[in-house]
Every structure is written in C-alpha cells, then in structure tokens.
Design a protein around this motif. Structure first.
Motif, PDB file in Angstrom:
ATOM      1  N   LEU A  96    -104.925  98.942  40.533  1.00  0.00           N
ATOM      2  CA  LEU A  96    -106.134  99.474  39.932  1.00  0.00           C
ATOM      3  C   LEU A  96    -106.033  99.812  37.999  1.00  0.00           C
ATOM      4  CD1 LEU A  96    -109.343  99.491  40.907  1.00  0.00           C
ATOM      5  CD2 LEU A  96    -108.387 102.040  41.004  1.00  0.00           C
ATOM      6  N   ASP A  97    -105.370 100.820  38.419  1.00  0.00           N
ATOM      7  CA  ASP A  97    -105.090 101.109  37.418  1.00  0.00           C
ATOM      8  C   ASP A  97    -104.856  99.907  36.122  1.00  0.00           C
ATOM      9  OD1 ASP A  97    -105.331 103.565  34.824  1.00  0.00           O
ATOM     10  OD2 ASP A  97    -103.025 103.328  35.342  1.00  0.00           O
ATOM     11  N   GLN A  98    -103.777  99.989  36.033  1.00  0.00           N
ATOM     12  CA  GLN A  98    -102.910  98.996  35.013  1.00  0.00           C
ATOM     13  C   GLN A  98    -103.881  97.076  34.641  1.00  0.00           C
ATOM     14  OE1 GLN A  98     -99.058  98.117  35.544  1.00  0.00           O
ATOM     15  NE2 GLN A  98     -98.568 100.134  36.304  1.00  0.00           N
ATOM     16  N   ASN A  99    -104.856  97.236  35.761  1.00  0.00           N
ATOM     17  CA  ASN A  99    -105.314  96.021  35.613  1.00  0.00           C
ATOM     18  C   ASN A  99    -106.622  96.148  34.835  1.00  0.00           C
ATOM     19  OD1 ASN A  99    -103.664  93.532  36.558  1.00  0.00           O
ATOM     20  ND2 ASN A  99    -103.742  94.727  38.594  1.00  0.00           N
ATOM     21  N   LEU A 100    -107.579  97.162  35.573  1.00  0.00           N
ATOM     22  CA  LEU A 100    -107.948  97.646  34.688  1.00  0.00           C
ATOM     23  C   LEU A 100    -108.466  97.918  32.725  1.00  0.00           C
ATOM     24  CD1 LEU A 100    -111.056  99.698  37.554  1.00  0.00           C
ATOM     25  CD2 LEU A 100    -110.641  97.369  36.325  1.00  0.00           C
ATOM     26  N   VAL A 103    -107.982  95.433  30.747  1.00  0.00           N
ATOM     27  CA  VAL A 103    -109.063  94.815  30.793  1.00  0.00           C
ATOM     28  C   VAL A 103    -109.756  95.357  29.364  1.00  0.00           C
ATOM     29  CG1 VAL A 103    -111.793  94.218  31.962  1.00  0.00           C
ATOM     30  CG2 VAL A 103    -109.726  93.198  32.233  1.00  0.00           C
ATOM     31  N   GLY A 104    -110.512  96.811  29.977  1.00  0.00           N
ATOM     32  CA  GLY A 104    -110.546  97.409  28.869  1.00  0.00           C
ATOM     33  C   GLY A 104    -110.170  97.460  27.301  1.00  0.00           C
ATOM     34  N   MET A 105    -108.497  97.309  27.838  1.00  0.00           N
ATOM     35  CA  MET A 105    -108.178  97.288  26.125  1.00  0.00           C
ATOM     36  C   MET A 105    -108.219  96.162  25.705  1.00  0.00           C
ATOM     37  SD  MET A 105    -103.970  98.137  25.389  1.00  0.00           S
ATOM     38  CE  MET A 105    -103.079  96.450  26.037  1.00  0.00           C
ATOM     39  N   ILE A 200    -113.450 104.114  33.614  1.00  0.00           N
ATOM     40  CA  ILE A 200    -113.720 105.035  33.995  1.00  0.00           C
ATOM     41  C   ILE A 200    -112.775 104.787  35.155  1.00  0.00           C
ATOM     42  CG2 ILE A 200    -115.398 105.991  35.271  1.00  0.00           C
ATOM     43  CD1 ILE A 200    -117.283 106.083  32.795  1.00  0.00           C
ATOM     44  N   SER A 201    -113.108 103.585  35.847  1.00  0.00           N
ATOM     45  CA  SER A 201    -112.678 103.518  36.690  1.00  0.00           C
ATOM     46  C   SER A 201    -111.170 103.349  36.586  1.00  0.00           C
ATOM     47  CB  SER A 201    -112.551 101.877  37.432  1.00  0.00           C
ATOM     48  OG  SER A 201    -114.338 101.674  37.237  1.00  0.00           O
ATOM     49  N   TRP A 206    -106.026 106.319  38.522  1.00  0.00           N
ATOM     50  CA  TRP A 206    -105.182 107.121  37.459  1.00  0.00           C
ATOM     51  C   TRP A 206    -104.415 107.824  37.884  1.00  0.00           C
ATOM     52  CZ3 TRP A 206    -102.937 106.582  31.958  1.00  0.00           C
ATOM     53  CH2 TRP A 206    -101.891 106.686  31.559  1.00  0.00           C
ATOM     54  N   SER A 207    -105.551 109.301  37.608  1.00  0.00           N
ATOM     55  CA  SER A 207    -105.577 110.089  38.574  1.00  0.00           C
ATOM     56  C   SER A 207    -105.484 110.127  40.078  1.00  0.00           C
ATOM     57  CB  SER A 207    -107.003 111.103  38.145  1.00  0.00           C
ATOM     58  OG  SER A 207    -107.629 111.057  36.877  1.00  0.00           O
TER      59      SER A 207
END
Length: 388
Positions: A96-100, A103-105, A200-201, A206-207
């Motif tokens: 979840l964290d790394q792929n999103l 994508v954002g980057m 945001i996702s 990550w949290s």
C-alpha cells in the motif's frame, strides 16, 4: 582508576542515549537517496509495481541469513496472531504505502512527495493516541510540546505544499532546469488531485505500519526475524499485486543500470536496514518518535533534487523546511522530557533494599490487603507473630 573510568562511562552513556537519534537521522539520508535514485529509474521506464517486488526480494535475501543465525536461540514461536500481523505489515508498507508513494511521486515530483510525507508524524501521533500507544496530558509541558510540535510540523508541510514563491538559486546551475520544471509545474497542476489522494492514502498506510509493528514487537520481540518475515511477506503480496496491474512482461527485465541500482539500494537500505532500525527504536521509544524524524528527509531530498534532478528550490520550500525543523525539535524535546520523567518516577518508586530489610513484621501485617487474602488484620498479625 576511578577518575579514568568516569569520563569513559559518561561517554558510553551519551552514545547509548544518542543511538536512537543517530539511527533515525542516518535513516533519513538513506530515504533521501532512495527518492532520487528511484526517480531516475522511473524516468528510464521502470515500473514501480516491479520495483517494490524486487526491492523486497533483495531485502529478504540480505536479512534472512542474519535473522536465522543471530536470533536462532531467542526467536519466539510464530503464533497465528503474530502471523496475521506480519501479513498486515506486509500489505501496509510494501504494497500500500510504497506503491501509492511512487504513484504520487511520479505524478508530482520527488521534492513535492517528500514534502507531503511530512504529515506522517501528525497522523501517527493521532493513531497512537487512538490505539493507546501514546499518552497525552495537556497539563504537562512535555505533552504540550508534542502536540504543538506536531501542529507546527504539519504547518510547515502545508507551506511547502501550497506555497511555492519565487525561485531561490542556492546552486549556481539550478537555472538550467527551468524549462523542465515549467513543464513539471503544469504537470503538477494536471495531476494534483491524483497526487494528493495517493499520497494521503500512502501516509495512512505508513502510519498504520508503525502502529501494527509496535503491537507485533510485544508478542514477537525479535527484530531481525520480524524484518525478514515482513520483507518475505511483502515480496509475495506485492508480487501478486504487480502481476495484476503490470501486464507488460518486459517490465520485469532489468539490467545493471539505474533500475537495478534502485532495486538493490532501496531493498538493502530502505527495507532491510530501515525495517530493522525502526523496529529497535519503535520498541524502545514508540512509533511517534520513529516518525518524528521523517521531515528531515524532505530537506535532504530538496537539496539532492536540485543537484541531481535539476529541480528548482522555491522560497516556500525553504520557509517550510525551517518551520518543520522547529516543529521536529519540539516533538523530540517533548518525547525526551517524558522519558526523563518516567525514569525519574521509576527511580523514586523503586524500593531501597535497606527499606525492605528494615520492615517490621507488625508493619507488614498492617499492609496485608484484607480482600486479597480473605483474613483480617488481627489474624495476619497473629500468624506473622508466630513465625520463628
């Protein structure tokens, strides 16, 4: 002899206390390097779905031998509860964290994405309070420092995100990337909504990873083994996701270029070593302390982005960086104050051996709890008095 050992003991104590800070600061340099290397790999056509799989494959190969040999005598039993938490950890961070984040980057920039991630300490702080991993007492200055520092950090991140301002040419050749950044700026406007939603996702994933990691370490206090298992699970889960979203089989082919460097570097430094260091510090200081240092990576990334990727630095980025550092210091100071207070309270509440030996038998009889023993104080005194 005592005069010679006293300075060495003080120095040793200083380094012991500084280890968590040094570990988290050095880790931010590692993350900043990953952002730049991965951005170069993406520009050369690497799929972020594939990168995540290779990244955790590398991390598993590197960390598994250390976990097997170092913790073979202290490794706890892998229960169903721990296994389910590891499955959740493998999904929250690697999938979840790394792929999103990638994508954002890709839809924004390395500097913008790393700046937005600065809300991570605030989200983790709120989640830690919800799950009772962090206590807040607004009557104490340490808690106020954490709350105010978190708010300041978020404010600095918002300044960097929402306000650009004029370009600051702190490097003599940053003007060379003006054409690139003008097109990048229009791309930012076009993909603004997508970038915001994905980032945001990413932050919540990550949290959640740090929260679940803190819970898992209480049941499975073997940091190396937990790291290897999370990397292994992340490799399998991200592999399934990559096969679904990445239909082009040629994307899995990489050579000895920037794509291989991105997989190797991020796997060893930002998955293997990072997960382990975060586990150790998380176990000792909690998830809020771990995430409090994440804003530093933004400052480092902005500088490296200007040097390597010719990304321009704006006045808003510099102002936001200064505000973030102030908020970061406030949070760390509050956490340090709480730790000192807890250690002081423990030492004050710890009974002295002379006090224990000096207890009078009759005094002990008076302190026996009637409800827990089921006998009266008179009977307790009588029993104790008959003892030889």
């Amino acid at each position: 002899m005592g005069d010679q050992t006293a300075p060495s003991r003080a120095m040793s104590l200083f380094f012991d206390r500084a280890k968590p800070y040094l570990a988290m600061v050095s880790l931010q340099f590692g993350y900043a390097g990953m952002y730049i290397i991965c951005m170069v790999a993406f520009r050369r056509g690497m799929s972020h779905w594939v990168l995540v799989v290779y990244r955790h494959a590398v991390a598993t190969v590197v960390m598994a031998p250390f976990a097997f040999f170092v913790e073979r005598k202290i490794r706890p039993k892998l229960t169903v509860s721990v296994f389910l938490k590891i499955v959740a950890l493998g999904f929250l961070e690697p999938v979840l964290d790394q792929n999103l984040y990638y994508v954002g980057m890709k839809t924004t920039s390395a500097t913008f994405a790393s700046a937005f991630v600065n809300v991570l300490p605030a989200v983790t702080f709120i989640m830690a309070i919800i799950f009772r991993l962090e206590k807040v007492n607004l009557k104490r200055i340490s808690s106020l420092a954490k709350v105010i520092g978190t708010a300041i950090t978020v404010g600095g991140a918002m300044v960097m995100t929402l306000y650009s301002g004029p370009i600051v040419n702190i490097l003599w050749y940053t003007h060379g990337g003006s054409q690139h950044n003008s097109s990048s700026s229009s791309s930012d406007q076009q993909h603004w909504v997508t970038g915001i939603i994905t980032l945001i996702s990413c932050i919540f994933g990550w949290s959640g990873f740090f929260i679940v990691q803190s819970m898992t370490l209480k049941e499975y206090p073997a940091e190396l083994s937990l790291t290897a298992l999370v990397c292994l699970m992340g490799m399998f889960e991200s592999g399934i996701v990559a096969l679904i979203f990445e239909r082009n089989m040629s994307a899995w082919k990489i050579g000895f270029d920037s794509r291989f460097l991105a997989a190797a570097y991020s796997g060893v430094v930002c998955s293997g070593i990072a997960y382990y260091m975060q586990s150790v510090v998380n176990k000792a200081r909690g998830p809020v302390f771990v995430t409090a240092f994440s804003p530093l990576s933004m400052v480092i990334t902005a500088i490296l982005g200007a040097i390597v990727l010719a990304e321009q630095i704006h006045l808003g980025s510099l102002i936001g960086a200064i505000v973030i550092v102030i908020g970061l210091y406030s949070v760390i100071w509050g956490k340090g104050k709480e730790l000192s207070a807890s250690n002081t309270d423990f030492e004050k509440g710890k009974p002295n051996q002379s006090q224990i030996l000096g207890k009078n038998i009759s005094d002990l009889g008076d302190e026996i709890d009637i409800e827990s023993t089921g006998i009266s104080n008179i009977q307790a005194k009588k029993i104790l008095a008959e003892e030889p």
